[in-house]
Design an enzyme around this catalytic site. Structure first.
Site, PDB file in Angstrom:
ATOM      1  N   ASP A 251       0.787  -1.233   0.000  1.00  0.00           N
ATOM      2  CA  ASP A 251       0.000   0.000   0.000  1.00  0.00           C
ATOM      3  C   ASP A 251       0.821   1.286   0.000  1.00  0.00           C
ATOM      4  OD1 ASP A 251       0.773   0.279   2.758  1.00  0.00           O
ATOM      5  OD2 ASP A 251      -0.885  -1.018   3.325  1.00  0.00           O
TER       6      ASP A 251
ATOM      7  N   CYS B 147       2.803  -0.069 -22.959  1.00  0.00           N
ATOM      8  CA  CYS B 147       3.991   0.575 -22.402  1.00  0.00           C
ATOM      9  C   CYS B 147       4.390   1.750 -23.303  1.00  0.00           C
ATOM     10  CB  CYS B 147       5.131  -0.431 -22.310  1.00  0.00           C
ATOM     11  SG  CYS B 147       6.736   0.314 -22.012  1.00  0.00           S
TER      12      CYS B 147
ATOM     13  N   HIS C 237       7.027  -7.024  -1.311  1.00  0.00           N
ATOM     14  CA  HIS C 237       6.077  -7.484  -2.324  1.00  0.00           C
ATOM     15  C   HIS C 237       5.718  -6.397  -3.321  1.00  0.00           C
ATOM     16  CE1 HIS C 237       4.763 -10.847   0.678  1.00  0.00           C
ATOM     17  NE2 HIS C 237       5.945 -11.056   0.130  1.00  0.00           N
TER      18      HIS C 237
ATOM     19  N   ASN D  42       0.668  -8.641  17.598  1.00  0.00           N
ATOM     20  CA  ASN D  42      -0.361  -9.151  16.704  1.00  0.00           C
ATOM     21  C   ASN D  42      -1.538  -9.639  17.540  1.00  0.00           C
ATOM     22  OD1 ASN D  42      -0.980  -9.651  13.915  1.00  0.00           O
ATOM     23  ND2 ASN D  42      -0.884 -11.841  14.362  1.00  0.00           N
TER      24      ASN D  42
ATOM     25  N   GLY E 268       1.681  -7.091  12.974  1.00  0.00           N
ATOM     26  CA  GLY E 268       0.559  -7.232  12.067  1.00  0.00           C
ATOM     27  C   GLY E 268       0.732  -8.240  10.947  1.00  0.00           C
TER      28      GLY E 268
HETATM   29 ZN   LIG Z   1       8.042  -1.590 -22.421  1.00  0.00          ZN
END
Ligand SMILES: [Zn+2]
Length: 511
Positions: A130, A200, A167, A308, A259
């Site tokens: 996020d 792109c 991530h 947690n 968390g």
């Molecule tokens: Zn590209």
């Protein structure tokens, strides 16, 4: 064994209350803290834990009534094999980004930023996509600020990273063909919502240029959200490995896990690697038994804290020392509260004067910003000032707290820990990188003395009246701030240290 401290019970239970206070003090005293976080720290921001969110799935279900896709399937790299699941993924991400855009950072995010401001944060690692850490000012791995521009192998300037986004980041998109990455715009979001990927622009430009020269058109890649799916390598895997190796080499003295249910395999390995290193910083039982002084001096170090709502599984026995059962926001607020009480000097405010107007004509001053004490020293001045590097140089203890928590047990043998095949394992797989970021390399920062040198080292020449208010205007004292040819400023100083920073070129303000 993991000690469980029930946050809600602490109001009525004195031993729990005392243990929690001692934990707060340990946080206040540690100097190289690693924080790892998961979805739980963003729940209070209004961001659903999307891996189990009924709300978001319901929205997607409306658009794709015949598709059955749940939780993990929506975040597994294999979804790209099927055009329908790919479309569902794009729509889902589009919805998720909208809900993230309307969220704001939680007290937990701000707590991590506070640790960094107080120079206690070695690094933050998050599973979250996020980007709320960035909104508090913690520079993330996907930030444009850390983009490597030189010829170095690294894709990013690892030293500038404060928050490792394990991530990826939902606010970025990446070309599936040429890997160019861009900020995710509203236009992208609108296209994703329809289940399609945008083209792109870099690939398009290259192809168009070729066609203009009557050459064959090139393949044009599509943009995808720059998040890392299950069973997918992290595009910055090598750099993240470098950062982890460097952090382990710097002997973290505390690990705070918040968390997360600690279920993703690669993430578990990362946490265990850090925990092992943190336990090595713990005082040895033999030395602590002999001398009470020695015990107190270091007994705050070497703790692994897990905050947690739900308890960690039994596999974490001997790895996690304390489980604080409760909401991360509330624990973070309590730590700050206890810390302010126990070490008020860490929170003293120092005013910074900024000169406005042309340096040649004198100009007026106003207090531009307040700097709180970032080191927690009690004016043991000169010697420590030399140590003011961005990295956490251990300082001698000024006060002794009796931290009566039991000492952490030794972690299990490394051979028992499963090896991972994903990007987290880069730490161990690339020893050649271990020396790249040295343990003592200072992070770039201009501290007080250096700033003084920039302007001729005359900032502490003579005392001047200390400013009393934020908008203290020294306009009438221009003669007191005599500006020399080199642009240096003479100021009168009281005991209170007042930093005078000249900002030439800045537009003159009339008070
Ligand atoms: Zn590209």
């Amino acid at each position: 064994m993991t000690v469980t401290l029930d946050f809600d019970a602490s109001a009525s239970d004195a031993p729990t209350r005392r243990s929690l206070s001692n934990l707060s003090l340990a946080v206040a005293k540690c100097k190289k803290i690693i924080v790892v976080t998961g979805a739980g720290i963003s729940c209070s921001c209004g961001i659903p834990d999307f891996r189990s969110s009924d709300g978001l799935y319901a929205l997607v279900k409306q658009q794709y009534p015949d598709v059955v896709l749940k939780g993990r399937d929506l975040f597994d790299a294999s979804l790209f094999r099927d055009p329908t699941s790919t479309a569902v993924f794009y729509t889902f991400i589009s919805q998720l980004k909208k809900s993230i855009d309307s969220a704001s950072p939680s007290p937990t995010h701000r707590f991590i930023k506070t640790l960094d401001s107080k120079r206690k944060l070695l690094r933050s690692y998050t599973q979250n996509i996020d980007g709320l850490e960035e909104r508090t000012g913690l520079v993330g791995t996907s930030s444009q600020e850390v983009k490597s521009t030189g010829k170095s192998k690294s894709k990013i300037k690892t030293k500038d990273v404060r928050n490792v986004q394990l991530h990826g980041d939902i606010h970025r998109v990446r070309c599936t063909f040429c890997s160019a990455d861009f900020s995710c715009t509203q236009e992208h979001i609108d296209i994703f919502l329809s289940g399609q990927p945008p083209n792109c622009p870099e690939c398009s430009a290259r192809s168009t240029a070729r066609v203009a020269r009557s050459a064959r058109a090139l393949k044009v890649g599509t943009l995808r959200p720059a998040i890392v799916l299950y069973d997918e390598p992290h595009p910055l895997g090598d750099d993240i490995g470098t950062i982890q190796t460097a952090d382990i080499a710097r002997k973290p003295d505390m690990l705070i896990i918040m968390g997360t249910s600690l279920k993703v395999h690669g993430f578990k390995k990362l946490v265990k690697d850090f925990a092992r290193r943190v336990h090595e910083s713990a005082p040895s039982p033999s030395s602590s038994g002999r001398s009470p002084l020695k015990k107190n001096a270091k007994s705050f170090a070497g703790k692994v804290i897990f905050v947690n709502k739900t308890a960690p599984g039994s596999e974490w026995d001997g790895i996690i020392d304390y489980h604080v059962a409760g909401e991360t926001d509330r624990w973070c607020e309590k730590v700050i509260e206890d810390w302010k009480k126990a070490r008020p000097s860490d929170w003293e405010v120092q005013k910074t004067l900024v000169a406005t107007g042309e340096s040649a004509t004198g100009g007026s001053f106003h207090v531009a910003k307040e700097i709180t004490n970032t080191l927690g020293t009690k004016g043991k001045g000169a010697k420590r000032k030399n140590d003011r590097k961005r990295e956490n140089v251990p300082l001698p203890e000024d006060d002794v707290f009796d931290i009566t928590l039991p000492l952490p047990e030794a972690p299990p043998s490394p051979s028992k820990r499963p090896r991972s095949r994903c990007h987290y394992s880069d730490v161990e797989s690339s020893p050649s990188k271990k020396s790249r970021e040295g343990a003592t390399a200072p992070r770039e920062s201009v501290h007080f003395e250096e700033r003084g040198l920039l302007f001729g080292n005359t900032t502490n020449a003579k005392p001047r009246p200390a400013p009393m208010e934020d908008d203290f205007d020294l306009g009438e004292n221009v003669t007191a701030a005599k500006v020399t040819k080199k642009g240096t400023t003479r100021t009168r100083n009281t005991k209170m240290q007042v930093e005078v920073v000249l900002e030439p070129k800045r537009k003159r303000t009339t008070a």
